[in-house]
Design an enzyme around this catalytic site. Structure first.
Site, PDB file in Angstrom:
ATOM      1  N   HIS A  77       0.834  -1.214   0.000  1.00  0.00           N
ATOM      2  CA  HIS A  77       0.000   0.000   0.000  1.00  0.00           C
ATOM      3  C   HIS A  77       0.869   1.265   0.000  1.00  0.00           C
ATOM      4  CE1 HIS A  77      -3.891  -2.042   0.929  1.00  0.00           C
ATOM      5  NE2 HIS A  77      -3.102  -2.929   1.471  1.00  0.00           N
ATOM      6  N   ASN A 150     -10.302  -2.750   2.667  1.00  0.00           N
ATOM      7  CA  ASN A 150      -9.986  -2.834   1.236  1.00  0.00           C
ATOM      8  C   ASN A 150     -11.264  -2.655   0.429  1.00  0.00           C
ATOM      9  OD1 ASN A 150      -7.227  -3.260   1.382  1.00  0.00           O
ATOM     10  ND2 ASN A 150      -7.367  -5.480   1.243  1.00  0.00           N
TER      11      ASN A 150
HETATM   12 FE1  HDD Z   1      -2.606  -4.780   5.461  1.00  0.00          FE
HETATM   13  C1  HDD Z   1      -1.133  -1.752   5.090  1.00  0.00           C
HETATM   14  C2  HDD Z   1      -5.595  -3.477   4.378  1.00  0.00           C
HETATM   15  C3  HDD Z   1      -3.983  -7.922   5.482  1.00  0.00           C
HETATM   16  C4  HDD Z   1       0.153  -5.951   6.987  1.00  0.00           C
HETATM   17  N1  HDD Z   1      -3.232  -2.974   4.839  1.00  0.00           N
HETATM   18  C5  HDD Z   1      -2.474  -1.844   4.758  1.00  0.00           C
HETATM   19  C6  HDD Z   1      -3.267  -0.758   4.281  1.00  0.00           C
HETATM   20  C7  HDD Z   1      -4.527  -1.247   4.077  1.00  0.00           C
HETATM   21  C8  HDD Z   1      -4.502  -2.645   4.440  1.00  0.00           C
HETATM   22  C9  HDD Z   1      -5.728  -0.477   3.566  1.00  0.00           C
HETATM   23  C10 HDD Z   1      -2.767   0.655   4.015  1.00  0.00           C
HETATM   24  C11 HDD Z   1      -3.016   1.551   5.191  1.00  0.00           C
HETATM   25  C12 HDD Z   1      -2.576   2.946   4.855  1.00  0.00           C
HETATM   26  O1  HDD Z   1      -3.224   3.589   4.012  1.00  0.00           O
HETATM   27  O2  HDD Z   1      -1.580   3.387   5.433  1.00  0.00           O
HETATM   28  N2  HDD Z   1      -4.397  -5.557   4.946  1.00  0.00           N
HETATM   29  C13 HDD Z   1      -5.528  -4.847   4.627  1.00  0.00           C
HETATM   30  C14 HDD Z   1      -6.667  -5.733   4.592  1.00  0.00           C
HETATM   31  C15 HDD Z   1      -6.204  -6.986   4.875  1.00  0.00           C
HETATM   32  C16 HDD Z   1      -4.786  -6.874   5.123  1.00  0.00           C
HETATM   33  C17 HDD Z   1      -8.098  -5.313   4.300  1.00  0.00           C
HETATM   34  C18 HDD Z   1      -6.954  -8.281   4.986  1.00  0.00           C
HETATM   35  C19 HDD Z   1      -8.148  -8.401   5.357  1.00  0.00           C
HETATM   36  N3  HDD Z   1      -2.016  -6.605   6.082  1.00  0.00           N
HETATM   37  C20 HDD Z   1      -2.729  -7.775   6.034  1.00  0.00           C
HETATM   38  C21 HDD Z   1      -1.994  -8.827   6.688  1.00  0.00           C
HETATM   39  C22 HDD Z   1      -0.819  -8.260   7.137  1.00  0.00           C
HETATM   40  C23 HDD Z   1      -0.858  -6.869   6.741  1.00  0.00           C
HETATM   41  C24 HDD Z   1      -2.459 -10.251   6.849  1.00  0.00           C
HETATM   42  C25 HDD Z   1       0.319  -8.866   7.889  1.00  0.00           C
HETATM   43  C26 HDD Z   1       0.313  -9.933   8.592  1.00  0.00           C
HETATM   44  N4  HDD Z   1      -0.780  -4.003   5.886  1.00  0.00           N
HETATM   45  C27 HDD Z   1       0.188  -4.663   6.568  1.00  0.00           C
HETATM   46  C28 HDD Z   1       1.387  -3.798   6.892  1.00  0.00           C
HETATM   47  C29 HDD Z   1       0.966  -2.437   6.264  1.00  0.00           C
HETATM   48  C30 HDD Z   1      -0.390  -2.733   5.679  1.00  0.00           C
HETATM   49  C31 HDD Z   1       2.698  -4.364   6.476  1.00  0.00           C
HETATM   50  C32 HDD Z   1       1.946  -1.786   5.298  1.00  0.00           C
HETATM   51  C33 HDD Z   1       2.091  -0.363   5.728  1.00  0.00           C
HETATM   52  C34 HDD Z   1       1.324  -0.255   6.938  1.00  0.00           C
HETATM   53  O3  HDD Z   1       0.793  -1.458   7.270  1.00  0.00           O
HETATM   54  O4  HDD Z   1       1.178   0.754   7.611  1.00  0.00           O
HETATM   55  O5  HDD Z   1       1.556  -3.697   8.259  1.00  0.00           O
END
Ligand code: HDD
Length: 696
Positions: A77, A150
C-alpha cells in the site's frame, strides 16, 4: 506563549515562540536554527573558483536535511492518497455497541481516510489491476478507531503466517525488479495457484473491482468479522461495509492501460479535484450484524477471511455516512505519515479470532516503528488522538509530548488523587469469549472449502462482467512464461465453473484441457446467486460526478456547446473542453472557448463520455489527425456514449467506425438533444457494443 508564526497568506510558518511582530520579519529565509540566510545561491568557498569550505554551516545543514528527506515507503500500500472529513451517525446504536462514536444521531466524528493500491511502489501508476486500500482513522472521544479496509471483501490467505509470501510473490520479482505494480507475472500465479485458498480472491481481482473508475466509485470492506459489544456486555459479530453514494463504477482493462500512460495520477487527481471543487464524496457505513447462532449455522466459517456473508442473507444496515471534504495541507506530513493499525479499537468494538486479523494486529504497529522511526509516531499530529490522553509512556526518539512533574508510574500518590488511574467501567474490556484447546499449528477443517464462494461470485456477475473476468485471466496468465503455471490455474477454474475454464483455456490457446485440481472439498453448486456482488447491477443510474470530454475545433457550433454545457451542469457532471491546441478555439459566433486539455494530452480515456463537435472548416484536418482518430476509436471500443454532430462523420469514417455506429452514438445536432444524450449517459457505458469490439 506567543502565537505561531504565520505567513501573510495564512500558512503556518515553522517555529513560532516569537510573534512575527516581535521579530518584525516574516520573509527572510533562515536555517533550521533560525539564523537568517544571506546567500542561498553560493556555497562558501576559498576563492571564487576554490574548494567549498567545511565551515559552511548553511550549506551543510541544507544538504544534510535533504539527504534525509525520505522515510521507508510502506511495504505494501505504498502508493496512496488521503483526505480529511467526518463520519455522521444516522441513529443511536446503543442496542449493539457501547462505542461512544455511535451513540448520538447526527453527531460527527472527524476522520482521515487514505486510499491506496497494494503492490506498486510509491511512484507507480494509479490504474494497476490491484486491490485498493480504504483505511479510515476515526478520531473518537474515546480514542482512535482505525478501520483498515480494502475495496474487496475477501483476502488471498487465511492465516497471517502467509502474508510475507503473498506479498513477495505479488511484488516485482527479486532478481529483475519488475514487473512493477502488477500481478501479471509467474511468481504471483505460481504462488496463488499453489494456494487454493486464494481462489475466491482471485475471482475478485480478475473482476472489474480491481480497476475502479476512481476511489469515489468503489465500496470498502472491513473483511474480517469483528465484534460489537453493548453496555450490558452482550456481543454480536459484525462485518463493516462502505457503500459509495456516488454508485459503483469501473473502467475497462484496455482503458486502464491507456489511462496509466495518459495520467498516472488519475485517481489522486480525481479525488483532489472533486474535493477542491466542493463535490464531496460520501460513503455510507453499513453493518452486517449477526450472532453466534447465525455463525454456527452459516455455510462457512465467519473467521475465515476468504469468505463473505452474502448481503441477501444478512442485510447491510446503513448507520451513518462518511464525507471527505478537505484535502491535506501537506502530503508528507499527513498522507505519508499517517499510521493505521488494526489494533486501534475503542470500547464497544472488539476483534474476533480470525487468524488473519490476529496477525495484522502485530504487523501494523510493528511496521510503523520502522517506517516512522520510533515509538512516538502517535505524537505526529495526523496520528494523535483528538481526545485527552493520560499515560506514563515516556521518552524515545522525537518525544514531543513530555509529562510535566514528578510522577511517571501508576499507581502513585502525587498530586490530586494520584491519577491517572485505570477505570474498569469506562475502560476497554476485551470480550470474554470462551476459548480452549491444545496448542498446535493447524488450520481448522471449517476453512477448507476453497471453491464454492468463488463459483458463487462468478455466477452472480452479469455476462459482460463474466467476460471481463475471463479476459483478465487470459491477459494475466499470458504474461506467465511457464505453461505449467497457466495450466495449473485452469485446473482450478474447472472447480469453479466449466464455461470460465473453457473460455480461459481457449484464450490461452491450451492444446489440452488439464485435469481439475484436487480439491479438499467439492464445490457447492447450490449457493444462491448474490446480485449485490455485481458492479453493473448496482450502478448509480446517474451521471453525477462524471466527466464529459467535448472535442471542439474552431467554428464549432455555439448553440451545441451551450446546450451541452447546460445539460451536463444540470446533471451535476462536469464538462472538459479538448481542442487541437491549448489556446482553445473560437466557436461559430467568434467566442473564445478556453481549452482544459490539448487533444494529445486529453485522450478520451480520461472521460466518462465524449461529444465530438468539429466545424465544416476544420473537420478535414481533424479527420487526418491520428490523435483525433484515437480519441473516437478508444471512446467507441471502451463502450462510451458518444455524442456527435454530422460533421464528425468524416472523422468516424477515417477511424473506420462509420459502419459501426450504434445506439450508444447519439447525434446532437439539435441543441435540445443534449439532455437526451446526458440521460443516456446515466447507464455509464453502452455495454451492448462490447461483443462487437471484443473479438478475442
Ligand atoms: Fe494490510 C497496510 C488493508 C492484510 C500488513 N493494509 C495496509 C493498508 C490497508 C490494508 C488499507 C494501508 C493503510 C494505509 O493507508 O496506510 N491488509 C488490509 C486488509 C487486509 C490486510 C483489508 C486483509 C483483510 N495486512 C494484512 C496482513 C498483514 C498486513 C495479513 C500482515 C500480517 N498491511 C500490513 C502492513 C501495512 C499494511 C505491512 C503496510 C504499511 C502499513 O501497514 O502501515 O503492516
Amino acid at each position: 506563549m506567543a502565537e505561531r508564526f504565520t505567513y501573510k497568506d495564512g500558512r503556518a510558518g515553522k517555529g513560532g515562540e516569537y510573534h512575527q511582530e516581535e521579530t518584525g520579519d516574516q520573509h527572510t529565509l533562515t536555517t533550521q536554527q533560525g539564523c537568517p540566510v544571506a546567500d542561498d545561491q553560493n556555497s562558501l568557498r576559498a576563492g571564487a573558483r576554490g574548494p567549498t569550505l567545511m565551515e559552511d554551516h548553511v550549506m551543510r545543514e541544507k544538504i544534510f536535511h535533504f539527504d534525509h528527506e525520505r522515510i521507508p515507503e510502506r511495504v505494501v500500500h505504498a502508493r496512496g492518497y488521503g483526505a480529511h472529513g467526518y463520519f455522521e451517525n444516522y441513529e443511536c446504536l446503543s442496542d449493539i455497541t457501547s462505542a461512544d462514536l455511535f451513540q448520538r444521531p447526527g453527531e460527527q466524528t472527524p476522520v482521515f481516510t487514505r486510499f491506496s493500491t497494494v503492490a506498486g511502489n510509491k511512484g507507480s501508476f494509479d490504474l494497476a489491476r490491484d486491490v485498493r486500500g480504504f483505511a479510515t482513522k476515526f478520531y473518537t472521544k474515546e480514542g482512535n478507531w482505525d478501520l483498515v479496509a480494502n475495496n474487496i471483501p475477501v483476502f488471498f490467505i487465511q492465516d497471517a503466517m502467509k502474508f510475507p509470501d503473498l506479498v513477495h510473490a505479488a511484488k516485482q520479482e527479486p532478481d529483475r525488479a519488475f514487473p512493477q505494480a502488477q500481478t501479471a507475472h509467474d511468481n504471483f500465479w505460481d504462488f496463488s495457484t499453489l494456494m487454493p485458498e486464494s481462489m475466491h480472491m482471485l475471482m475478485w481481482i480478475m473482476s472489474d473491482r480491481a480497476i475502479p473508475r476512481s476511489f469515489r466509485f468503489m465500496e470498502g470492506f472491513g473483511v474480517h468479522s469483528f465484534r460489537l459489544v453493548n453496555a450490558q456486555g452482550e456481543m454480536k459479530f459484525v462485518k463493516f461495509h462502505w457503500k459509495p453514494k456516488q454508485g459503483l463504477q469501473s473502467v475497462v482493462w484496455n482503458e486502464a492501460l491507456k489511462i496509466n500512460g495518459a495520467d498516472p495520477d488519475y485517481h489522486r487527481r480525481d479525488l483532489w479535484h472533486a474535493i477542491q471543487s466542493g463535490d464531496y464524496p460520501e460513503w455510507e457505513l453499513g453493518l452486517q450484524v449477526f450472532d453466534e447462532e447465525f455463525a454456527e449455522k452459516f455455510d462457512f466459517d465467519v473467521l475465515d477471511a476468504t469468505k463473505i456473508i452474502p448481503e441477501e442473507e444478512v442485510p447491510v444496515r446503513k448507520v451513518g455516512k462518511l464525507v471527505l471534504n478537505r484535502m491535506v495541507d501537506n502530503f508528507f506530513a499527513e498522507t505519508e505519515q499517517v499510521a493505521f493499525c488494526t489494533q486501534n479499537i475503542v470500547p464497544g468494538i472488539d476483534h474476533s479470532d480470525d487468524p488473519l486479523l490476529q496477525g495484522r494486529n502485530f504487523s501494523y504497529l510493528d511496521t510503523q516503528l520502522k517506517r516512522l522511526g520510533g515509538p512516538n509516531f502517535t505524537q505526529i499530529p495526523i496520528n494523535a488522538p483528538k481526545c485527552p490522553m493520560h499515560h506514563f509512556q515516556q521518552d524515545g526518539h522525537m518525544a514531543m509530548q513530555n509529562p510535566i512533574g514528578r510522577s511517571n508510574y501508576e499507581p502513585n500518590s502525587w498530586g490530586d488523587g494520584g491519577g491517572p488511574r485505570e477505570n474498569p467501567e469506562k475502560g476497554f474490556n476485551t470480550y470474554p469469549s470462551h476459548v480452549e484447546g491444545d496448542k498446535q499449528r493447524v488450520r481448522s477443517e471449517t476453512f477448507s472449502d476453497h471453491y464454492s464462494q468463488a463459483r458463487q461470485f462468478y455466477k452472480s456477475q452479469t455476462q459482460i462482467e463474466q467476460r471481463h473476468i475471463a479476459n483478465a485471466f487470459v491477459f494475466e496468465l499470458s504474461k506467465c512464461e511457464r505453461l505449467d503455471i497457466r495450466e495449473r490455474m485452469v485446473s482450478h477454474l474447472l472447480n469453479i465453473d466449466d464455461d470460465l475454464a473453457n473460455e480461459v483455456a481457449k484464450g490461452l490457446g491450451l492444446a489440452e484441457m488439464p485435469e481439475a485440481a484436487e480439491a479438499a472439498m467439492p464445490t457447492r453448486q447450490d449457493l444462491k446467486e448474490s446480485p449485490k456482488l455485481s458492479i453493473l447491477l448496482n450502478g448509480p443510474d446517474s451521471f453525477k460526478g462524471r466527466k464529459v470530454g467535448l472535442l471542439l475545433t474552431n467554428g464549432a457550433d455555439s448553440g451545441i456547446i451551450d446546450g451541452m454545457k447546460q445539460a451536463i451542469e444540470d446533471e451535476g457532471a462536469e464538462m472538459k473542453v479538448v481542442t487541437p491546441t491549448i489556446g482553445g478555439i473560437k466557436d461559430s459566433v467568434g467566442r473564445h472557448i478556453p481549452a482544459d486539455e490539448k487533444l494529445d494530452g486529453g485522450p478520451s480515456v480520461l472521460f466518462d463520455a465524449v461529444v465530438v463537435v468539429p466545424s465544416d472548416d476544420e473537420i478535414d484536418m481533424l479527420a487526418k489527425d491520428a490523435t483525433a482518430r484515437d480519441f473516437v476509436n478508444d471512446a467507441f471500443s471502451h463502450c462510451k456514449f458518444i455524442g456527435y454532430v454530422s460533421q464528425a462523420n468524416k472523422l468516424f469514417a477515417s477511424a473506420g467506425l462509420d459502419q459501426m455506429l450504434d445506439k450508444g452514438c447519439i447525434p446532437v445536432d439539435d441543441p435540445a438533444s443534449a439532455k437526451t444524450f446526458i440521460e443516456a449517459c446515466r447507464k455509464l457505458r453502452y455495454w451492448e457494443r462490447e461483443p462487437a469490439v471484443d473479438q478475442f
